[in-house]
Design a protein around this motif. Structure first.
Motif, PDB file in Angstrom:
ATOM      1  N   VAL A 207     136.022  59.995 123.348  1.00 34.34           N
ATOM      2  CA  VAL A 207     136.449  60.958 124.599  1.00 34.34           C
ATOM      3  C   VAL A 207     135.203  61.636 124.750  1.00 34.34           C
ATOM      4  CG1 VAL A 207     137.755  62.806 125.527  1.00 34.34           C
ATOM      5  CG2 VAL A 207     138.784  60.980 124.321  1.00 34.34           C
ATOM      6  N   PRO A 208     134.576  61.601 126.028  1.00 32.18           N
ATOM      7  CA  PRO A 208     133.427  62.522 126.427  1.00 32.18           C
ATOM      8  C   PRO A 208     133.636  63.888 125.989  1.00 32.18           C
ATOM      9  CG  PRO A 208     134.206  61.396 128.403  1.00 32.18           C
ATOM     10  CD  PRO A 208     134.787  60.902 127.196  1.00 32.18           C
ATOM     11  N   GLU A 209     132.980  64.673 125.667  1.00 33.26           N
ATOM     12  CA  GLU A 209     132.923  66.162 125.394  1.00 33.26           C
ATOM     13  C   GLU A 209     132.682  66.829 126.521  1.00 33.26           C
ATOM     14  OE1 GLU A 209     130.784  67.206 121.909  1.00 33.26           O
ATOM     15  OE2 GLU A 209     131.788  65.912 120.672  1.00 33.26           O
ATOM     16  N   ASN A 210     131.800  66.448 127.583  1.00 35.56           N
ATOM     17  CA  ASN A 210     131.306  67.284 128.772  1.00 35.56           C
ATOM     18  C   ASN A 210     130.760  66.285 129.701  1.00 35.56           C
ATOM     19  OD1 ASN A 210     128.618  66.322 127.914  1.00 35.56           O
ATOM     20  ND2 ASN A 210     128.581  68.124 126.573  1.00 35.56           N
ATOM     21  N   SER A 211     130.581  66.903 130.791  1.00 30.45           N
ATOM     22  CA  SER A 211     130.023  66.135 132.216  1.00 30.45           C
ATOM     23  C   SER A 211     128.931  65.126 131.864  1.00 30.45           C
ATOM     24  CB  SER A 211     129.920  67.047 133.458  1.00 30.45           C
ATOM     25  OG  SER A 211     128.895  68.132 132.839  1.00 30.45           O
ATOM     26  N   GLU A 212     127.851  65.571 130.969  1.00 27.95           N
ATOM     27  CA  GLU A 212     126.820  64.700 130.715  1.00 27.95           C
ATOM     28  C   GLU A 212     127.363  63.244 129.897  1.00 27.95           C
ATOM     29  OE1 GLU A 212     122.614  64.697 128.292  1.00 27.95           O
ATOM     30  OE2 GLU A 212     123.897  66.575 128.174  1.00 27.95           O
ATOM     31  N   ASP A 213     128.292  63.739 129.091  1.00 25.17           N
ATOM     32  CA  ASP A 213     128.611  62.448 128.258  1.00 25.17           C
ATOM     33  C   ASP A 213     129.493  61.714 129.064  1.00 25.17           C
ATOM     34  OD1 ASP A 213     127.532  63.490 126.089  1.00 25.17           O
ATOM     35  OD2 ASP A 213     129.345  64.391 125.081  1.00 25.17           O
ATOM     36  N   GLN A 214     130.372  62.233 130.020  1.00 29.66           N
ATOM     37  CA  GLN A 214     131.058  61.389 130.939  1.00 29.66           C
ATOM     38  C   GLN A 214     130.227  60.615 131.632  1.00 29.66           C
ATOM     39  OE1 GLN A 214     135.051  62.016 133.567  1.00 29.66           O
ATOM     40  NE2 GLN A 214     133.691  63.625 133.709  1.00 29.66           N
ATOM     41  N   VAL A 215     129.175  61.202 132.541  1.00 26.86           N
ATOM     42  CA  VAL A 215     128.393  60.330 133.347  1.00 26.86           C
ATOM     43  C   VAL A 215     127.748  59.350 132.661  1.00 26.86           C
ATOM     44  CG1 VAL A 215     126.205  60.501 134.570  1.00 26.86           C
ATOM     45  CG2 VAL A 215     128.018  62.297 134.865  1.00 26.86           C
ATOM     46  N   LEU A 216     127.308  59.418 131.268  1.00 28.56           N
ATOM     47  CA  LEU A 216     126.509  58.201 130.702  1.00 28.56           C
ATOM     48  C   LEU A 216     127.425  57.299 130.189  1.00 28.56           C
ATOM     49  CD1 LEU A 216     124.335  60.677 128.376  1.00 28.56           C
ATOM     50  CD2 LEU A 216     123.580  59.238 130.321  1.00 28.56           C
ATOM     51  N   GLN A 217     128.676  57.607 129.704  1.00 29.31           N
ATOM     52  CA  GLN A 217     129.565  56.732 129.131  1.00 29.31           C
ATOM     53  C   GLN A 217     129.915  55.729 130.516  1.00 29.31           C
ATOM     54  OE1 GLN A 217     133.641  57.836 128.077  1.00 29.31           O
ATOM     55  NE2 GLN A 217     133.215  57.068 126.027  1.00 29.31           N
ATOM     56  N   ALA A 218     130.288  56.703 131.863  1.00 32.54           N
ATOM     57  CA  ALA A 218     130.846  55.722 132.910  1.00 32.54           C
ATOM     58  C   ALA A 218     129.688  54.850 133.586  1.00 32.54           C
ATOM     59  CB  ALA A 218     131.186  56.848 134.028  1.00 32.54           C
ATOM     60  N   ALA A 219     128.386  55.189 133.356  1.00 34.18           N
ATOM     61  CA  ALA A 219     127.258  54.501 133.962  1.00 34.18           C
ATOM     62  C   ALA A 219     127.141  53.124 133.270  1.00 34.18           C
ATOM     63  CB  ALA A 219     126.053  55.185 133.927  1.00 34.18           C
ATOM     64  N   ALA A 220     127.352  53.472 131.956  1.00 35.62           N
ATOM     65  CA  ALA A 220     127.319  52.137 130.854  1.00 35.62           C
ATOM     66  C   ALA A 220     128.293  51.061 131.179  1.00 35.62           C
ATOM     67  CB  ALA A 220     127.342  52.649 129.344  1.00 35.62           C
ATOM     68  N   ALA A 221     129.662  51.628 131.531  1.00 39.61           N
ATOM     69  CA  ALA A 221     130.759  50.951 131.884  1.00 39.61           C
ATOM     70  C   ALA A 221     130.328  50.120 133.045  1.00 39.61           C
ATOM     71  CB  ALA A 221     132.109  51.496 131.733  1.00 39.61           C
ATOM     72  N   ILE A 222     130.001  50.894 134.105  1.00 40.73           N
ATOM     73  CA  ILE A 222     129.793  50.269 135.468  1.00 40.73           C
ATOM     74  C   ILE A 222     128.740  49.213 135.311  1.00 40.73           C
ATOM     75  CG2 ILE A 222     128.820  50.852 137.857  1.00 40.73           C
ATOM     76  CD1 ILE A 222     130.012  53.650 137.414  1.00 40.73           C
ATOM     77  N   GLU A 223     127.504  49.322 134.564  1.00 43.13           N
ATOM     78  CA  GLU A 223     126.389  48.484 134.510  1.00 43.13           C
ATOM     79  C   GLU A 223     126.960  47.119 133.933  1.00 43.13           C
ATOM     80  OE1 GLU A 223     123.556  50.545 132.191  1.00 43.13           O
ATOM     81  OE2 GLU A 223     123.129  52.172 133.894  1.00 43.13           O
ATOM     82  N   ARG A 224     127.901  47.480 132.768  1.00 44.50           N
ATOM     83  CA  ARG A 224     128.469  46.114 132.097  1.00 44.50           C
ATOM     84  C   ARG A 224     129.251  45.342 133.187  1.00 44.50           C
ATOM     85  NH1 ARG A 224     128.958  49.656 127.581  1.00 44.50           N
ATOM     86  NH2 ARG A 224     131.167  50.190 128.168  1.00 44.50           N
ATOM     87  N   ALA A 225     130.117  45.930 134.165  1.00 43.44           N
ATOM     88  CA  ALA A 225     130.849  45.226 134.908  1.00 43.44           C
ATOM     89  C   ALA A 225     130.279  44.617 135.816  1.00 43.44           C
ATOM     90  CB  ALA A 225     132.066  46.385 135.458  1.00 43.44           C
ATOM     91  N   PHE A 226     129.126  45.400 136.393  1.00 41.63           N
ATOM     92  CA  PHE A 226     128.273  44.822 137.374  1.00 41.63           C
ATOM     93  C   PHE A 226     127.731  43.529 136.771  1.00 41.63           C
ATOM     94  CE2 PHE A 226     124.262  44.284 139.909  1.00 41.63           C
ATOM     95  CZ  PHE A 226     124.732  44.345 141.279  1.00 41.63           C
ATOM     96  N   LYS A 227     127.214  43.425 135.690  1.00 37.48           N
ATOM     97  CA  LYS A 227     126.536  42.330 134.900  1.00 37.48           C
ATOM     98  C   LYS A 227     127.517  41.091 134.941  1.00 37.48           C
ATOM     99  CE  LYS A 227     122.843  44.754 132.446  1.00 37.48           C
ATOM    100  NZ  LYS A 227     122.599  45.084 131.035  1.00 37.48           N
ATOM    101  N   ASP A 228     128.732  41.523 134.889  1.00 36.23           N
ATOM    102  CA  ASP A 228     129.809  40.517 134.908  1.00 36.23           C
ATOM    103  C   ASP A 228     130.174  40.047 136.318  1.00 36.23           C
ATOM    104  OD1 ASP A 228     129.863  40.402 132.259  1.00 36.23           O
ATOM    105  OD2 ASP A 228     131.614  41.651 131.882  1.00 36.23           O
ATOM    106  N   GLY A 229     129.657  40.412 137.282  1.00 32.47           N
ATOM    107  CA  GLY A 229     129.724  40.011 138.661  1.00 32.47           C
ATOM    108  C   GLY A 229     130.612  41.159 139.532  1.00 32.47           C
ATOM    109  N   LYS A 230     131.162  42.154 138.706  1.00 39.48           N
ATOM    110  CA  LYS A 230     132.075  43.075 139.586  1.00 39.48           C
ATOM    111  C   LYS A 230     131.153  43.993 140.497  1.00 39.48           C
ATOM    112  CE  LYS A 230     135.317  42.686 136.195  1.00 39.48           C
ATOM    113  NZ  LYS A 230     136.328  41.739 136.945  1.00 39.48           N
TER     114      LYS A 230
END
Length: 351
Positions: A84-107
């Motif tokens: 679980v992200p501890e703060n806004s910085e952690d949340q943004v980095l975690q979200a960006a990584a998930a979004i990038e993985r999904a984009f590479k999968d064609g989403k």
């Protein structure tokens, strides 16, 4: 045109300097208190914090592995553990990584839901749920800064390797000020670099369906293509539209514009709510299953007399977790045998 432009502006250097100084002083104070509690030096505490952050970032990066000879077999790791992200910085980095993985999968069209954190508040804080000013305050104090930082961090595959890591310019266009809605976009000098356009807080007003289509077309007609992103939409599914005498075809149009276009699958979610009187968190990080957590007080570690809280992992689920699911898992754990209120009362008697 009901979309008015507002530029991303920098604060004056003196104001920024004062804020930075204040934050650094607060951070130094917290480090000293933690060091004293743990019987360590400040340097040791700082090193542990750096090591933990590096481990968290590495955990979000899925390494390339040899493909299985059996290509029909899914490579999805349902048991992947995420923090679980501890703060806004952690949340943004975690979200960006998930979004990038999904984009590479064609989403190329995605929906995410962030926990709205006020500046300086940890995600574990109960204050994150307090928004007396409604959507307008939510956007001003959290939705806007979080989304601007998020789109700045997202790195989509580019034909220009030199431009890949260059931070983009951020452009914000308000939709309705009273709704706290806006489109936050990236802008690059290289037209072939993919763009990101994120709509913040769209709701079930059919006006936003037209805005989503327009945003999506702008992305897909740009030279480099890119990502269309919905951030914290105010709907759960197509039934959220219901029947509106002023827009009788709203539900059908929502299905066509949102759910038939790929926005129905959420690629990143941090959802906080209450179950069995406990503060729980559901975490969805593409491409992994939902992770279930509950906050547990740590009386041995406190700041200002308030115990720090740790997110305890309860399990995972392929489907979005429900309160009933949390209740069943919480009842199985001895540390949650007593309710949150009873634990607090017992702690008062122990002091």
């Amino acid at each position: 045109d009901d979309i008015s432009c507002s530029s991303f502006q920098l604060k004056s250097s003196s104001s920024s300097g004062d804020q930075v100084k204040k934050l650094l002083e607060q951070a130094a104070k917290i480090r000293k208190e933690l060091a004293a509690l743990e019987g360590k030096t400040v340097e040791e505490v700082e090193k542990e914090a750096r090591d933990k952050k590096e481990q968290r970032i590495q955990a979000e990066s899925v390494p390339a592995e040899n493909k299985s000879a059996n290509k029909s077999k899914s490579t999805r790791d349902y048991g992947q553990l995420m923090d679980v992200p501890e703060n806004s910085e952690d949340q943004v980095l975690q979200a960006a990584a998930a979004i990038e993985r999904a984009f590479k999968d064609g989403k190329t069209r995605q929906t995410i839901r962030l926990t709205l954190v006020k500046d300086g508040e940890p995600i574990a804080s109960e204050a994150v749920d307090e928004w007396p000013g409604g959507a307008k305050q939510m956007y001003r104090e959290s939705g806007n800064p979080l989304t601007e930082e998020l789109v700045k961090q997202i790195r989509l595959p580019s034909s220009d390797p030199l431009a890949y890591n260059l931070p983009p310019r951020i452009i914000t266009k308000d939709i309705y000020d009273f709704d706290g809605t806006a489109i936050i976009s990236t802008e690059n000098d290289n037209e072939d670099k993919p763009v990101v356009k994120a709509m913040v807080f769209p709701n079930t007003d059919v006006k936003y369906l037209g805005d989503i289509t327009k945003m999506q077309n702008e992305v897909e007609q740009s030279a480099g293509g890119g990502l269309s992103l919905l951030v914290n939409p105010f709907w759960s599914n197509v039934e959220s539209w219901g029947f509106n005498i002023l827009a009788p075809g709203g539900k059908k149009k929502a299905k066509e514009v949102v759910f038939d276009q790929g926005y129905g699958e959420e690629t990143y979610v941090v959802s906080r709510f209450s179950a069995r009187g406990e503060r729980v968190v559901s975490l969805k990080v593409y491409p992994y299953d939902w992770q279930l957590f509950a906050y547990l007080e740590q009386p041995e570690y406190s700041l200002g007399g308030i115990p720090l809280e740790t997110a305890v992992r309860l399990g995972s689920s392929k489907e979005e977790p429900t309160s009933a699911m949390y209740t069943e898992l919480l009842n199985e754990l001895p540390e949650f045998k007593l309710s949150r209120n009873m634990r607090n009362i017992n702690r008062l008697f122990d002091e």
